[in-house]
Write an enzyme that holds these catalytic residues in place. Structure first.
Site, mmCIF file in Angstrom:
data_model
loop_
_atom_site.group_PDB
_atom_site.id
_atom_site.type_symbol
_atom_site.label_atom_id
_atom_site.label_comp_id
_atom_site.label_asym_id
_atom_site.label_seq_id
_atom_site.Cartn_x
_atom_site.Cartn_y
_atom_site.Cartn_z
ATOM 1 N N ARG A 123 0.834 -1.207 0.000
ATOM 2 C CA ARG A 123 0.000 0.000 0.000
ATOM 3 C C ARG A 123 0.869 1.257 0.000
ATOM 4 O O ARG A 123 1.875 1.332 0.695
ATOM 5 C CB ARG A 123 -0.902 0.003 1.234
ATOM 6 C CG ARG A 123 -1.701 1.299 1.354
ATOM 7 C CD ARG A 123 -2.947 1.127 2.135
ATOM 8 N NE ARG A 123 -2.713 0.994 3.562
ATOM 9 C CZ ARG A 123 -3.697 0.965 4.449
ATOM 10 N NH1 ARG A 123 -4.950 1.023 4.060
ATOM 11 N NH2 ARG A 123 -3.432 0.839 5.721
ATOM 12 N N ARG A 156 2.886 4.339 4.621
ATOM 13 C CA ARG A 156 2.588 4.764 5.988
ATOM 14 C C ARG A 156 3.511 4.040 6.959
ATOM 15 O O ARG A 156 3.756 2.853 6.790
ATOM 16 C CB ARG A 156 1.132 4.407 6.324
ATOM 17 C CG ARG A 156 0.157 5.449 5.863
ATOM 18 C CD ARG A 156 -1.267 4.975 5.950
ATOM 19 N NE ARG A 156 -1.625 4.353 7.211
ATOM 20 C CZ ARG A 156 -2.862 3.956 7.507
ATOM 21 N NH1 ARG A 156 -3.841 4.152 6.643
ATOM 22 N NH2 ARG A 156 -3.119 3.384 8.649
ATOM 23 N N ARG A 167 -1.770 -4.111 14.674
ATOM 24 C CA ARG A 167 -3.028 -3.479 14.263
ATOM 25 C C ARG A 167 -4.112 -4.537 14.027
ATOM 26 O O ARG A 167 -5.284 -4.300 14.305
ATOM 27 C CB ARG A 167 -2.814 -2.635 13.000
ATOM 28 C CG ARG A 167 -1.931 -1.422 13.296
ATOM 29 C CD ARG A 167 -1.526 -0.711 12.036
ATOM 30 N NE ARG A 167 -2.651 -0.105 11.345
ATOM 31 C CZ ARG A 167 -2.654 0.193 10.052
ATOM 32 N NH1 ARG A 167 -1.605 -0.087 9.306
ATOM 33 N NH2 ARG A 167 -3.698 0.750 9.507
HETATM 34 P P1 AMP Z 1 -6.628 4.100 9.549
HETATM 35 O O1 AMP Z 1 -6.101 5.054 8.556
HETATM 36 O O2 AMP Z 1 -8.134 4.082 9.604
HETATM 37 O O3 AMP Z 1 -6.042 2.718 9.413
HETATM 38 O O4 AMP Z 1 -6.167 4.643 10.994
HETATM 39 C C1 AMP Z 1 -4.810 4.741 11.337
HETATM 40 C C2 AMP Z 1 -4.642 4.898 12.826
HETATM 41 O O5 AMP Z 1 -5.341 6.076 13.273
HETATM 42 C C3 AMP Z 1 -5.183 3.768 13.683
HETATM 43 O O6 AMP Z 1 -4.274 2.684 13.805
HETATM 44 C C4 AMP Z 1 -5.393 4.505 15.015
HETATM 45 O O7 AMP Z 1 -4.164 4.725 15.679
HETATM 46 C C5 AMP Z 1 -5.908 5.853 14.550
HETATM 47 N N1 AMP Z 1 -7.391 5.858 14.386
HETATM 48 C C6 AMP Z 1 -8.091 6.059 13.239
HETATM 49 N N2 AMP Z 1 -9.407 5.996 13.460
HETATM 50 C C7 AMP Z 1 -9.547 5.710 14.779
HETATM 51 C C8 AMP Z 1 -10.680 5.513 15.623
HETATM 52 N N3 AMP Z 1 -11.930 5.552 15.150
HETATM 53 N N4 AMP Z 1 -10.433 5.248 16.932
HETATM 54 C C9 AMP Z 1 -9.189 5.196 17.441
HETATM 55 N N5 AMP Z 1 -8.081 5.368 16.701
HETATM 56 C C10 AMP Z 1 -8.260 5.639 15.378
#
Ligand code: AMP
Length: 210
Positions: A123, A156, A167
């Site tokens: 990605r 990322r 994760r």
């Molecule tokens: P994502 O881009 O959705 O994979 O989010 C990346 C990171 O942002 C996650 O691993 C969390 O650290 C944080 N994050 C994003 N959305 C949330 C959420 N709804 N609650 C808590 N942490 C979040």
């Protein structure tokens, strides 16, 4: 239509959310993108979130709930929105309900862990507009460059293999229970997330139009 995309990190929520946003002319609201933007801009919230996001842990509920409340109150969400990456815990889902927000459909994109791990290594994301690409399955028109805004794509930090395993564990422990939450509310549709972007989009549309 108010839509939630559920699924493991890397399941394709962001990619499908963008396609649905274009097709239905409603915005995608990605908490991950908003947090990364805050981090880049060095805001107070960004600083609070830094250690969590970089280690693959969830940012505390109160922080994310605050962000989402503010975002969903904006005018462009009045006709509907797509949530990508929120809610991620039961308290977050309860907070949405408590805000009086009615969710119409919850689409869960199912991808086995082994496929997720493979996908995440390829990605690439745009640090400016948040668009997501893949070096094999969703190549940008020009290698390494964002189709939408022309910025240089990056990997990322939390897509590195050592963080992906953490994760996935966080997903299974804290986010997967949301499937039961929305199934009980009669809102959940499961979609097979293995296939081409277009094949999966057809399944997503069928789920939304059912
Ligand atoms: P994502 O881009 O959705 O994979 O989010 C990346 C990171 O942002 C996650 O691993 C969390 O650290 C944080 N994050 C994003 N959305 C949330 C959420 N709804 N609650 C808590 N942490 C979040």
């Amino acid at each position: 239509m108010n839509i939630i995309f559920l699924g493991a990190p890397g399941a394709g929520k962001g990619t499908q959310a963008e396609k649905v946003a274009d097709a239905y002319a409603i915005p995608t609201v990605s908490t991950g993108n908003m947090i990364r933007e805050a981090l880049k801009n060095g805001t107070e919230m960004g600083l609070k979130a830094k250690a969590f996001i970089e280690s693959g842990a969830l940012v505390p509920d109160d922080v994310v709930i605050g962000i989402i409340k503010e975002r969903l109150a904006k005018d462009d969400c009045a006709k509907g929105f797509i949530l990508d990456g929120f809610p991620r815990t039961i308290p977050q889902a309860e907070a949405l309900d408590a805000m009086g927000i009615v969710i119409d459909k919850v689409v869960d994109i199912e991808v086995p862990d082994e496929a997720i791990t493979e996908r995440m290594s390829g990605r690439r994301v745009c640090p400016d507009c948040g668009s997501s690409f893949h070096i094999v399955t969703k190549q940008p028109k020009v290698e390494g460059i964002c189709d939408r805004c022309g910025a240089e794509l990056v990997q990322r930090k939390d897509d590195k293999p050592e963080t992906v395993a953490d994760r996935l564990k966080v997903y299974h422990d804290q986010t997967e229970p949301l499937k039961g939450y929305y199934e009980a509310a009669g809102k959940l549709s499961e979609v097979d997330g293995i296939g081409t972007v277009e094949e999966i989009f057809d399944r997503v549309k069928a789920a939304l139009e059912a």
